[in-house]
Design an enzyme around this catalytic site. Structure first.
Site, PDB file in Angstrom:
ATOM      1  CB  ALA A  39      13.102  83.098  95.579  1.00  9.97           C
ATOM      2  N   GLY A  87       9.495  85.317  98.971  1.00 10.10           N
ATOM      3  CA  GLY A  87       9.987  84.009  99.625  1.00 10.10           C
ATOM      4  C   GLY A  87      10.337  84.835 101.309  1.00 10.10           C
ATOM      5  CD  GLU A  96       5.955  82.948  99.260  1.00  5.08           C
ATOM      6  OE1 GLU A  96       7.036  83.037  99.421  1.00  5.08           O
ATOM      7  OE2 GLU A  96       4.738  82.288  99.121  1.00  5.08           O
ATOM      8  CD  GLU A 120       5.895  85.971  95.289  1.00  3.34           C
ATOM      9  OE1 GLU A 120       4.836  87.171  95.132  1.00  3.34           O
ATOM     10  OE2 GLU A 120       6.400  85.299  96.179  1.00  3.34           O
TER      11      GLU A 120
END
Ligand code: COA
Length: 257
Positions: free
Chosen positions: A65, A110, A113, A133
């Site tokens: 992200a 992300g 993910e 994270e």
């Protein structure tokens, strides 16, 4: 299909979505996630039999992200961003055709993910993956805690999430985080071969296979077995079943729709 940070290609029933923001190592800001979402609409509207997801450039699959964007988000902003991220990865997971993540480099947060939501992960030997994270003061927020723990063993998932460890392709392979590690310059060719093979398989049967396997962690075993039976019987209404079995009996190669 005029997106600045996502490119789209569709050829021979194989759709490739490439996150194309190499100056930010393909980090997924809002604009890129929205483009990704629209690219998935386009992929669904075409006769996509295999979906390949990868990152532009030589360094990154998706570096996560967008940290610069997230830095000053409020709780409400975070919720909206999480919803958008979840929407994209959920759509990958439930996409009707198999999804292959061609992990060509960094896949953090992300990005990891996105790879976790694919059906198949093929990694370049240069790939580095991780749910990093924790070192940003947060936890995986686009499905990582749930999908990682379902893919690898529970302690490996906990270690990866707690320590934020960045694992190279070999370790990722050993953990079961990726299914294959290939030479960097072979990645595209290996994935293209795999996609071409899958694109020739009977599409409804593949779709049913994916739907059934997707239920493993969602349904109770009895319900899952019932579900499999219904999917299996339904395939006897397809031309591909007739063709596949007739070809076997006639000792020839099947010619699927
Ligand atoms: N969000 C926003 N920008 C990012 C980013 C991310 N997740 N990852 C990389 N970038 C940006 C960098 O800030 C840098 O921008 P700049 O050129 O304006 O300085 C650019 O992409 C190149 O990254 P850089 O860090 O200079 O490259 P590197 O080769 O030295 O390191 C990484 C690469 C991937 C190891 C490093 O960028 C990194 O650790 N990124 C964060 C990974 C992460 O924790 N992701 C999870 C987010 S939830």
């Amino acid at each position: 299909m005029d997106w600045e940070t996502v490119s789209f290609d569709h050829e021979n029933h194989v759709t490739t979505i490439t996150v194309d923001r190499p100056d930010r190592l393909n980090a997924l800001n809002v604009e890129t996630l929205e483009a990704f979402d629209e690219a998935l609409d386009e992929a669904a509207a075409r006769d996509t039999r295999v979906l390949v997801v990868t990152g532009a450039g030589d360094d990154a699959f998706v570096a996560g992200a967008d940290i610069a964007y997230m830095k000053d988000m409020s709780v409400a902003d975070a919720q909206t961003y999480a919803e958008l991220g979840h929407r994209v990865v959920n759509r990958l997971e439930s996409f009707r055709a198999p999804v292959i993540a061609a992990v060509n480099g960094y896949a953090f947060g992300g990005g990891c993910e996105v790879a976790l939501a694919a059906d198949i992960r093929v990694a370049s030997e240069r790939a580095v993956l991780g749910q990093t994270e924790i070192d940003l003061g947060i936890v995986p927020g686009w499905g990582g805690t749930q999908r990682l723990a379902r893919l690898v063993n529970d302690e490996v998932a906990r270690r990866l999430v707690f320590f934020g460890e960045r694992v190279d392709a070999q370790d990722a392979d050993q953990y079961g985080l990726v299914g294959d590690v290939v030479a960097h310059d072979q990645l595209d060719a290996v994935v293209a071969d795999m996609a071409a093979d899958l694109a020739e398989k009977p599409a409804f049967a593949l779709q049913s296979a994916k739907e059934a396997l997707n239920q493993v962690h969602r349904m109770h075993l009895d319900a899952g077995l019932q579900y499999e039976q219904r999917l299996w019987s339904g395939l006897f209404g397809t031309e591909d079943q007739k063709e596949g079995m007739t070809a076997f009996v006639e000792d020839r190669e099947p010619n699927f729709e």
